[in-house]
Design an enzyme around this catalytic site. Structure first.
Site, PDB file in Angstrom:
ATOM      1  N   ARG B 323       0.829  -1.210   0.000  1.00 19.34           N
ATOM      2  CA  ARG B 323       0.000   0.000   0.000  1.00 19.34           C
ATOM      3  C   ARG B 323       0.869   1.268   0.000  1.00 19.34           C
ATOM      4  O   ARG B 323       0.443   2.307  -0.504  1.00 19.34           O
ATOM      5  CB  ARG B 323      -0.984   0.009   1.173  1.00 19.34           C
ATOM      6  CG  ARG B 323      -2.117   1.006   0.998  1.00 19.34           C
ATOM      7  CD  ARG B 323      -3.198   0.869   2.060  1.00 19.34           C
ATOM      8  NE  ARG B 323      -4.319   0.052   1.642  1.00 19.34           N
ATOM      9  CZ  ARG B 323      -5.422   0.516   1.035  1.00 19.34           C
ATOM     10  NH1 ARG B 323      -5.550   1.803   0.752  1.00 19.34           N
ATOM     11  NH2 ARG B 323      -6.392  -0.295   0.699  1.00 19.34           N
ATOM     12  N   GLU B 726      -9.325   6.278   7.172  1.00 15.92           N
ATOM     13  CA  GLU B 726      -7.905   6.527   6.933  1.00 15.92           C
ATOM     14  C   GLU B 726      -7.578   7.782   6.130  1.00 15.92           C
ATOM     15  O   GLU B 726      -6.595   8.456   6.429  1.00 15.92           O
ATOM     16  CB  GLU B 726      -7.291   5.313   6.210  1.00 15.92           C
ATOM     17  CG  GLU B 726      -7.279   4.060   7.055  1.00 15.92           C
ATOM     18  CD  GLU B 726      -7.036   2.815   6.205  1.00 15.92           C
ATOM     19  OE1 GLU B 726      -7.927   2.472   5.405  1.00 15.92           O
ATOM     20  OE2 GLU B 726      -5.974   2.216   6.339  1.00 15.92           O
TER      21      GLU B 726
END
Lengths: 493, 778
Positions: B323, B726
């Site tokens: 990620r 997030e």
């Protein structure tokens, strides 16, 4: 005079009297609440007085007046609560479930997310509200320095704090309406007796007064003295140290005296940072910022200046400032008293000039002369509720020709003890107070100090900052503006 | 006769500001966390014994002094594990419950003491005598590279275009490196598990876990029993942030082993210091980059390597480092790109998930590259950003070959730039810096684009269970976990909306593996997207049956049945919801349904580095203004303005709280939160006294946070909302870069300050010093 003896600890817990004969000297209020009383609204977040999840209010009498203050239940020993009123989050909502104005404000502004820190915030804001019904943002932030929230980013909590008074009337609050009755109850509990529980390492003593304290300590020179327990509390919760027998002294009114003489201020060793604040900033406005940044509100309510000095930490907040002021420590053993200049009290790391059976009774702080230029700067990784990486105190007087007559420069975080920068002082003394003298003196810091590298700062940073703080001091004395950051209006300077 | 007053709308439907479902309990201390549960009177307590070496062979262990402590019931070691000594979520068998023969980080669990009280267990655990034979250890990423330490998992490479050609053809080239520190989660409620033994091989575990199904599997794996013997429950956590995605498993396993062994309830709760020492954190990264760009600052080629301190085992380091690469582009098109990950083993605790999951580190790296170009060309970094935004023909393909279809960053930037008066303030700051000798200021506007979906495709599914009782009250359960983000509130709002009943008619219940099986972690910001959809699906099934019932009962057409606020309209009848439900029950209509959802459109091939790993992107931007003290490195955030995209918000009050909270948490990561290991490999910042998360007085002095109310998710997400957990974390990059600008002012903005993170006062001062001396040489 023969003292009367009691073998129990007595205090009010919300609306009930607690009397216990089996209190261990290291039993914390938090464990008592959660494990014994099953009052589990008060949370354990860190067990070291840094996160505030365990915040409760403790009301205690001083000169017959009842004052409620926020404290950290995790490092507060049950033995220290004799004669106090402990108020937990469970006591706030009405019996019909109606939320207290502080609680309702928190709900209305969406100020809780995971909710674990929330009871602690509620109690801190309650403590603030009782002292200040319409706090400004700076006052709110100060009251919350000892409360960590990891979810909200605090914005909603600040909004809650600002809206409490719009929701409820402080004059209708139970702690206000019941004050007279509670005061009477506490006066009855506070019977002036010598309290002793347990045997050997499990012994817990609450002397009746300072003379009794001196006597107890002389007969038990190995005992641990506990004042605010903001340091000793961690010996128990973190290092699992046996500290018994323990002598508590937070209840000793005669150690909480503040005396303003013509030439000096005297703080009894049991005076908390909060109690000292108004008189300290009146005489030494230069200490306002430092005092506002000692621990968090709960720690300032519990911790004492006497303890900060007595334990001799090289990174204590007050010693550099007190060295700069030429303070003296009044020590007492039995009926013998002696005074030492505070800088001499710190012998080396972990060693102070205190004999077995001797204790710090008071700190004497001479006032500054009108010619004294004095500043104290604390540098830490986080602005508030952090331990100094470097803390420097600077004091000079200049003669009429602009020469340095006298210089006292003291630092914390630079050596094993709070220590004076004698080489820097020597370099400055007699020199014309100008940039050249400053640069020459700055170079002398490496003669005075060989700081350590640790998680708070590297040796290089500490040395560089020490030099730069001298430069800051010089610039401020020259009247230069914008020499320091200030989140709000400059407190001083 | 019932007189029904039709309401125009229900209380607590979707898109409304609603308080957190537990808000009133949070403030009164009645919200129950695991440590607050009433315990059986014979409950035992476990405490972990941790390694005191960073890397060593265990020569011998002497438990005699431990066992002699009054109140100690026994000691658990690997010999007490009936199944596998392993809780590796990666399936790599590299994550033992108890270290055997060797310890690989300081703080690794070796055994557990079981005692009558927690205090006794904790004290006894400290009395163990362990003889070690020390081995060389490595804690730092670059040292790990140098020492040829292995990778904990296969690395990833993302490549598009021709990096060699791109670099060779670029008019300007530069290379550099950056260190990005890790972060402790500092959830206020530490790890905790409470296990109650059942009949046969059964065990029930209350665990502060974001991933009850995995905890269930791990407990089964460790005990050597099937999943159907293990029930894991969690009503709420006192914060998670990723720290309880995999890290809760070990505690649950130890409690379960002890509960089965001693046939008594067992609770385990580490002290805060042990929690911080023994459980994983955000990965520290080292980024090395080479860039090619033209004179306008347009990027032509990016070649970057992201090396991560993974710790001693794989845990989630694979997907975390993946990620990081997925977000190294942030909002920018890289015509030629090669991004590589280096998930390195170190003798530190195994790092794990943390809000953003590697994305923040990737994005900080990407934004550093923008900054480098800006300083190299003497331009405002915002100008470089705008020049490189995705958009336009041939400029919308990511390094992983997903086309950016929903780009709204230009509009967000334009609005924020105007509302924050960025340009005027920047000019004023540059002017201020010219005249202020000690205090310097900086400002930065940085964007965020964050990909939503688990990159592990199979995780993008969810289940829910809805019961409607005969009194018309509704019981809601879903596979997500509540850790403060308000997931339960949002999902309940969705169900209220489906049935058109007031929110207080819905009771949300504790997450349990017994009600909704095979759930995914509540992570990757996906909680509402997945569970909201699954709950809506369950409600829709029941609703369809109710419609069918009305058709049969009242002889109306389907189209004549409407769910109106707290009423059902059948033809021209208005029937109160409870009454309608009661009659449906009388007609033997099934009033319970299990809902299911899987995210459409996504696919990902890790080996090819290609696919559509993300269903959509969430966007946002922030402007921060800071002041620094060039004598001490101290700083303060004077103002932050945020405009953030949550699509069509399910609950604007909760979403605002997520944005504010994420920003401040991100700011802590990039400023004062420092993980510091000593030469012996010991983490020395392991409590709030040494590890400094932001306080109320650290939040921006002026803090203007807005949601982009015009945004609507172009994908068919739950009520067109977007994930929010997030993405706003990375808005805090504006603080780091504003500090950077303030530092750059001491060398007239001609040198990139290359400020590492976290930007502690020490790092800021040292950067000021570095630039001052470099500036003199220019």
């Amino acid at each position: 005079m023969e003292l009367q003896i009691r073998n129990s600890i007595r205090f009010l817990l919300n609306d009930k009297v607690v009397e216990r004969t089996d209190v261990s000297p290291t039993e914390t209020l938090l464990d008592f609440l959660r494990l014994d009383r099953k009052l589990r609204g008060t949370k354990e977040g860190c067990a070291e007085g840094d996160c505030g999840a365990c915040t409760v209010l403790v009301g205690r009498l001083f000169n017959g007046l009842l004052k409620y203050e926020s404290v950290n239940a995790c490092i507060r020993f049950v033995g220290s609560l004799d004669g106090c009123h402990v108020v937990t989050v469970e006591a706030l909502a009405g019996s019909d479930g109606t939320l207290h104005p502080v609680q309702q404000a928190m709900v209305d502004t969406h100020a809780s997310q995971c909710g674990f820190c929330t009871p602690g915030f509620v109690m801190s804001l309650y403590g603030l509200w009782m002292q200040n019904a319409k706090p400004n943002i700076q006052e709110i932030e100060k009251s919350l320095q000892g409360n960590l929230c990891r979810c909200t980013g605090y914005a909603a909590i600040i909004r809650a704090a600002e809206s409490v008074t719009a929701i409820g009337d402080l004059n209708k609050d139970p702690l206000v309406t019941e004050r007279a009755r509670v005061t009477q109850q506490l006066l009855a509990l506070k019977d002036g007796k010598h309290v002793v529980l347990g045997e050997g390492k499990q012994r817990l003593v609450l002397p009746a007064n300072v003379d009794d304290f001196a006597d107890v300590l002389e007969r038990n020179p190995g005992a641990t003295i506990v004042a605010g327990s903001t340091d000793v509390g961690l010996w128990v919760t973190k290092f699992m140290r046996e500290i018994g027998p323990v002598v508590f002294l937070s209840h000793l009114d005669d150690l909480r005296l503040i005396t303003e003489d013509d030439d000096r201020l005297m703080l009894g060793a049991g005076v908390s940072y909060t109690e000292a604040y108004p008189v300290i900033i009146r005489h030494f406005p230069q200490l306002t910022e430092l005092w506002n940044r000692i621990g968090g509100e709960q720690v300032r309510n519990m911790g004492t200046v006497g303890g900060n000095v007595a334990n001799g930490s090289p990174i204590g907040d007050t010693p550099p400032a007190l060295i700069g002021l030429g303070a003296t420590v009044q020590l007492r053993k039995g009926n013998n008293r002696r005074s030492v200049p505070i800088e001499k009290y710190f012998i080396e790391y972990g060693k102070q000039d205190r004999a077995p059976g001797e204790f710090v009774e008071a700190i004497h702080i001479p006032y500054l002369g009108s010619d004294d230029i004095y500043r104290v700067y604390k540098i830490s990784k986080r602005l508030d509720e952090d331990i100094s990486s470097v803390c420097g105190a600077f004091r000079i007087t200049l003669d009429e020709r602009g020469r340095v007559e006298n210089a006292i420069i003291a630092f914390g975080g630079m050596a094993g003890t709070p220590k004076r920068a004698s080489a820097v002082e020597a370099s400055l003394t007699g020199a014309v107070w100008d940039e050249g003298a400053i640069e020459k003196a700055a170079a002398a810091f490496s003669d005075d100090f060989t700081p350590l590298t640790d998680w708070r700062a590297s040796a290089d940073y500490r040395l560089l900052v020490a030099k730069n703080l001298l430069r800051r001091f010089y610039l401020e004395t020259g009247g230069e503006k914008l020499v320091r950051l200030n989140r709000y209006e400059p407190a001083f300077g | 006769m019932n007189v029904v007053q039709p309401m125009t709308r229900i209380r607590g439907g979707v898109h409304e500001k609603q308080p957190h479902e537990s808000g009133h309990k949070h403030v009164s201390g009645t919200a129950e966390y695991i440590d607050d549960m009433a315990e059986p009177s014979d409950t035992l307590h476990a405490y972990l014994g941790l390694s005191h070496r960073a890397h060593a062979e265990i020569v011998s262990i002497d438990f005699e002094a431990v066992k002699l402590c009054a109140g100690v019931i026994g000691v658990l070691t690997v010999d007490d594990i009936p199944g596998h000594n392993d809780v590796s979520p990666a399936g790599k068998h590299d994550d033992p419950v108890f270290a055997v023969g060797k310890v690989e980080f300081h703080g690794q669990p070796i055994f557990a003491v079981i005692a009558e009280t927690r205090q006794i267990a904790r004290q006894a655990a400290s009395k163990v005598k362990i003889a070690y034979r020390d081995l060389d250890h490595v804690t730092d990423v670059l040292e790990a590279e140098k020492a040829n330490y292995p990778l904990v998992i296969d690395p990833l490479k993302l490549e598009r275009g021709d990096i060699a050609v791109g670099l060779a053809g670029a008019k300007n080239r530069l290379n550099g490196e950056m260190r990005i520190g890790g972060q402790d989660h500092f959830y206020l409620e530490g790890h905790i598990a409470f296990a109650i033994p059942g009949e046969d091989d059964e065990v029930t575990v209350f665990s502060s876990t974001q991933h009850p199904s995995e905890t269930q599997h791990m407990v089964g794996h460790v005990l050597g029993i099937p999943s159907n013997a293990v029930t894991v429950n969690v009503r709420r956590m006192g914060g998670g942030f990723g720290g309880k995605e995999t890290q809760a498993n070990l505690f649950a396993a130890v409690a379960a082993i002890a509960a089965k062994k001693y046939r008594r309830a067992v609770k385990i709760r580490p002290d805060r210091d042990d929690d911080m020492i023994a459980t994983g954190k955000r990965h520290d990264f080292h980024v090395a980059y080479e860039l090619g760009f033209d004179d306008e600052g347009r990027i032509e080629a990016v070649d970057a390597t992201f090396s991560a301190r993974c710790g001693f085992s794989a845990d989630l380091s694979g997907p975390v480092t993946d990620r990081a690469l997925f977000h190294a582009d942030n909002c920018y098109f890289y015509p030629n790109v090669r991004l590589r990950s280096r998930p390195l083993k170190t003798n530190t605790v195994s790092n794990t998930a943390f809000r953003g999951f590697g994305g923040p580190q990737g994005m900080v790296g990407g934004e550093r590259m923008i900054e480098e170009i800006a300083y190299a060309l003497g331009k405002d970094p915002l100008e470089i950003r705008k020049a490189n935004f995705y958009g336009g023909e041939g400029r919308n393909l990511t390094p992983y070959h997903q086309t950016v279809e929903d780009n709204i960053i230009p509009q967000i930037i334009a609005e924020l730039e105007e509302s924050s008066e960025y340009a005027a303030r920047r000019e004023a700051i540059i002017n201020f810096n010219r005249h202020s000798r000690i205090i310097k200021r900086g400002i930065a506007l940085t964007p965020v684009k964050f990909g939503i979906s688990f990159t592990k495709t199979e995780y993008n599914q969810a289940g829910a269970l809805v019961h409607v009782y005969t009194d018309g009250s509704i019981h809601l359960n879903h596979g997500g976990t509540e850790m403060g983000q308000g997931l339960n509130t949002k999902v309940a709002q969705v169900v209220a909306d489906e049935f058109q009943v007031d929110l207080d008619r819905i009771r949300i219940t504790a997450t349990t593996t017994a009600k909704v099986p095979n759930t995914s972690a509540t992570a990757a910001s996906s909680g509402s997207d997945l569970n909201g959809m699954a709950a809506a699906n369950a409600a829709q099934q029941i609703r369809a049956r109710l419609v069918q019932f009305a058709v049969e009962q009242y002889g109306v057409a389907k189209e004549e049945v409407f769910f109106e606020p707290n009423t059902v309209r059948v033809g021209d009848r208005l029937i109160p919801f409870p009454e309608f439900i009661k009659s449906a029950y009388g007609a033997r209509v099934q009033l319970s349904a299990a809902g299911f959802y899987k995210t459409p459109k996504i696919h990902w091939s890790r080996s090819e580095g290609r696919g559509r790993p993300f269903y959509y992107f969430a966007y946002g931007a922030s402007v921060s203004e800071v002041s620094i003290d060039t004598l001490t490195g101290e700083y303060q955030v004077d103002r932050t303005d945020i405009l953030h995209d949550v699509g069509k918000s399910l609950n604007p009050a909760l979403d605002l709280g997520q944005v504010e909270g994420a920003f401040v948490q991100g700011m802590g990561w990039l400023t004062t939160e420092e993980l510091w290991w000593d030469a012996k490999g010991r983490l020395r910042t392991h409590a709030p006294s040494t590890y400094k998360i932001p306080l109320a007085s650290d939040r921006p002095r002026t803090f203007n946070v807005q949601l982009a109310t015009w945004s609507v998710n172009r994908e068919e997400t739950i009520r067109r909302s977007k994930a929010v957990g997030e993405p706003p974390f990375m808005l805090a990059i504006s603080v780091l870069e504003a500090i950077s600008m303030a530092i750059a002012s001491v060398a007239d903005y001609r040198i990139s300050p290359r400020l590492d993170a976290p930007a502690t006062p020490e790092r800021v001062l040292m950067a000021v010093e570095r630039l001052r001396s470099a500036g003199k040489e220019l």
